[in-house]
Design an enzyme around this catalytic site. Sequence first.
Site, PDB file in Angstrom:
ATOM      1  N   ALA A 177      47.764  34.917  47.621  1.00 25.37           N
ATOM      2  CA  ALA A 177      47.467  36.270  48.086  1.00 25.37           C
ATOM      3  C   ALA A 177      47.707  36.305  49.592  1.00 25.37           C
ATOM      4  O   ALA A 177      47.783  35.269  50.257  1.00 25.37           O
ATOM      5  CB  ALA A 177      46.034  36.651  47.746  1.00 25.37           C
ATOM      6  N   TYR A 178      47.795  37.510  50.125  1.00 24.37           N
ATOM      7  CA  TYR A 178      48.217  37.696  51.513  1.00 24.37           C
ATOM      8  C   TYR A 178      47.128  38.348  52.338  1.00 24.37           C
ATOM      9  O   TYR A 178      46.589  39.387  51.967  1.00 24.37           O
ATOM     10  CB  TYR A 178      49.515  38.510  51.542  1.00 24.37           C
TER      11      TYR A 178
END
Length: 154
Positions: free
Chosen positions: A27-28
Amino acid sequence: MEIERKYLISNPPMELTHYSFHKIEQAYLCTHPVVRVRRQDESFYLTYKGGGMMVREEYNLPLTKESYEHLLSKADGNVITKTRYLIPLECGLTCELDVFEGAFAGLIMAEVEFPDEQAAADFIAPDWFIKEVTTDPRYHNSYMSSLQLEKKDK
Protein backbone atom coordinates in the site's frame (compact mmCIF):
# COMPACT_ATOMS: atom_id res chain seq x y z
CA MET A 1 19.00 2.35 -8.59
CA GLU A 2 16.19 0.35 -10.17
CA ILE A 3 16.22 -0.25 -13.93
CA GLU A 4 13.21 -2.24 -15.12
CA ARG A 5 10.82 -2.71 -18.02
CA LYS A 6 7.16 -3.78 -17.60
CA TYR A 7 4.91 -5.81 -19.86
CA LEU A 8 1.32 -6.97 -19.97
CA ILE A 9 0.80 -10.72 -20.16
CA SER A 10 -2.37 -12.50 -21.24
CA ASN A 11 -1.42 -16.17 -20.93
CA PRO A 12 1.93 -17.26 -19.54
CA PRO A 13 3.11 -20.25 -21.61
CA MET A 14 4.15 -22.32 -18.61
CA GLU A 15 2.79 -23.99 -15.49
CA LEU A 16 3.43 -21.36 -12.79
CA THR A 17 3.45 -23.85 -9.93
CA HIS A 18 6.91 -24.99 -11.12
CA TYR A 19 8.46 -21.65 -10.12
CA SER A 20 9.32 -20.09 -6.79
CA PHE A 21 7.01 -17.28 -5.76
CA HIS A 22 6.28 -14.61 -3.16
CA LYS A 23 2.94 -13.48 -1.75
CA ILE A 24 2.94 -9.67 -1.75
CA GLU A 25 0.67 -7.09 -0.13
CA GLN A 26 1.50 -3.42 -0.54
CA ALA A 27 0.00 0.00 0.00
CA TYR A 28 1.08 3.59 -0.55
CA LEU A 29 1.59 6.34 1.99
CA CYS A 30 2.45 8.80 -0.78
CA THR A 31 2.61 8.60 -4.58
CA HIS A 32 4.71 11.74 -5.36
CA PRO A 33 7.35 10.70 -4.39
CA VAL A 34 6.43 7.05 -4.00
CA VAL A 35 6.52 5.84 -0.40
CA ARG A 36 5.26 2.29 -0.07
CA VAL A 37 4.91 -0.35 2.62
CA ARG A 38 5.15 -3.98 1.56
CA ARG A 39 4.75 -7.40 3.06
CA GLN A 40 6.57 -10.02 1.02
CA ASP A 41 5.90 -13.42 2.56
CA GLU A 42 6.96 -12.82 6.18
CA SER A 43 9.28 -9.84 5.50
CA PHE A 44 8.21 -6.20 5.78
CA TYR A 45 9.62 -3.08 4.09
CA LEU A 46 9.23 0.65 3.67
CA THR A 47 10.28 1.69 0.16
CA TYR A 48 11.05 5.10 -1.33
CA LYS A 49 11.10 5.39 -5.13
CA GLY A 50 12.27 8.49 -6.94
CA GLY A 51 10.77 9.88 -10.15
CA GLY A 52 11.19 8.17 -13.50
CA MET A 53 9.69 5.34 -15.48
CA MET A 54 12.39 2.85 -16.47
CA VAL A 55 15.26 4.18 -14.33
CA ARG A 56 14.77 5.53 -10.83
CA GLU A 57 16.18 5.58 -7.35
CA GLU A 58 14.87 2.99 -4.93
CA TYR A 59 15.61 2.51 -1.23
CA ASN A 60 14.24 -0.30 0.95
CA LEU A 61 14.21 -0.20 4.73
CA PRO A 62 13.23 -3.23 6.80
CA LEU A 63 10.21 -2.96 9.12
CA THR A 64 8.86 -5.07 11.93
CA LYS A 65 5.46 -6.68 11.43
CA GLU A 66 4.00 -4.24 13.99
CA SER A 67 5.48 -1.20 12.20
CA TYR A 68 4.19 -2.49 8.86
CA GLU A 69 0.66 -2.99 10.21
CA HIS A 70 0.68 0.48 11.79
CA LEU A 71 1.81 2.14 8.55
CA LEU A 72 -0.58 0.03 6.47
CA SER A 73 -3.46 1.50 8.47
CA LYS A 74 -2.25 4.98 7.43
CA ALA A 75 -2.05 4.19 3.71
CA ASP A 76 -4.32 5.82 1.14
CA GLY A 77 -6.24 4.01 -1.57
CA ASN A 78 -6.24 0.38 -2.60
CA VAL A 79 -4.13 -2.28 -0.97
CA ILE A 80 -2.56 -4.27 -3.79
CA THR A 81 -2.19 -8.03 -3.45
CA LYS A 82 -0.42 -10.31 -5.88
CA THR A 83 1.59 -13.47 -6.27
CA ARG A 84 5.01 -12.86 -7.83
CA TYR A 85 6.51 -15.81 -9.70
CA LEU A 86 10.25 -15.77 -10.43
CA ILE A 87 10.78 -17.15 -13.93
CA PRO A 88 14.28 -17.49 -15.40
CA LEU A 89 14.57 -16.18 -18.96
CA GLU A 90 16.89 -17.64 -21.61
CA CYS A 91 18.95 -14.43 -21.62
CA GLY A 92 20.00 -15.04 -18.00
CA LEU A 93 17.62 -12.46 -16.49
CA THR A 94 14.58 -13.14 -14.32
CA CYS A 95 10.98 -12.33 -15.14
CA GLU A 96 9.02 -11.27 -12.06
CA LEU A 97 5.53 -12.30 -13.12
CA ASP A 98 2.86 -10.60 -11.01
CA VAL A 99 -0.57 -12.26 -10.92
CA PHE A 100 -2.83 -9.72 -9.24
CA GLU A 101 -5.58 -10.65 -6.82
CA GLY A 102 -8.47 -8.84 -5.15
CA ALA A 103 -9.56 -5.63 -6.86
CA PHE A 104 -7.11 -6.19 -9.74
CA ALA A 105 -7.76 -9.92 -10.28
CA GLY A 106 -7.20 -10.85 -13.92
CA LEU A 107 -4.27 -8.47 -14.44
CA ILE A 108 -0.92 -10.16 -15.13
CA MET A 109 2.25 -8.11 -15.57
CA ALA A 110 5.89 -9.01 -16.04
CA GLU A 111 8.79 -6.93 -14.77
CA VAL A 112 12.38 -7.50 -15.78
CA GLU A 113 15.17 -5.75 -13.88
CA PHE A 114 18.48 -4.96 -15.54
CA PRO A 115 22.03 -4.33 -14.34
CA ASP A 116 22.35 -1.17 -16.50
CA GLU A 117 20.49 0.96 -19.04
CA GLN A 118 22.27 -0.63 -22.02
CA ALA A 119 21.09 -4.10 -21.00
CA ALA A 120 17.54 -2.71 -20.72
CA ALA A 121 17.78 -1.13 -24.19
CA ASP A 122 19.15 -4.35 -25.72
CA PHE A 123 16.50 -6.62 -24.16
CA ILE A 124 14.30 -8.55 -26.59
CA ALA A 125 11.12 -9.63 -24.85
CA PRO A 126 9.84 -13.20 -25.23
CA ASP A 127 6.83 -13.70 -27.51
CA TRP A 128 4.48 -14.20 -24.55
CA PHE A 129 5.14 -10.61 -23.37
CA ILE A 130 2.13 -9.00 -25.07
CA LYS A 131 2.63 -5.24 -24.72
CA GLU A 132 5.30 -3.07 -23.09
CA VAL A 133 3.87 -0.63 -20.53
CA THR A 134 7.10 0.66 -18.95
CA THR A 135 6.28 4.29 -19.74
CA ASP A 136 2.53 4.04 -19.17
CA PRO A 137 1.87 5.39 -15.66
CA ARG A 138 -1.47 3.54 -15.49
CA TYR A 139 0.46 0.33 -14.89
CA HIS A 140 2.53 1.56 -11.98
CA ASN A 141 1.28 0.03 -8.74
CA SER A 142 1.32 3.48 -7.11
CA TYR A 143 -1.18 4.74 -9.71
CA MET A 144 -3.31 1.61 -9.38
CA SER A 145 -3.48 2.16 -5.63
CA SER A 146 -5.21 5.51 -6.22
CA LEU A 147 -7.93 4.27 -8.61
CA GLN A 148 -11.54 4.63 -7.50
CA LEU A 149 -12.88 1.11 -7.82
CA GLU A 150 -16.51 0.09 -7.89
CA LYS A 151 -17.70 -1.76 -4.81
CA LYS A 152 -18.89 -5.27 -5.60
CA ASP A 153 -22.03 -6.54 -3.89
CA LYS A 154 -21.57 -9.75 -1.96
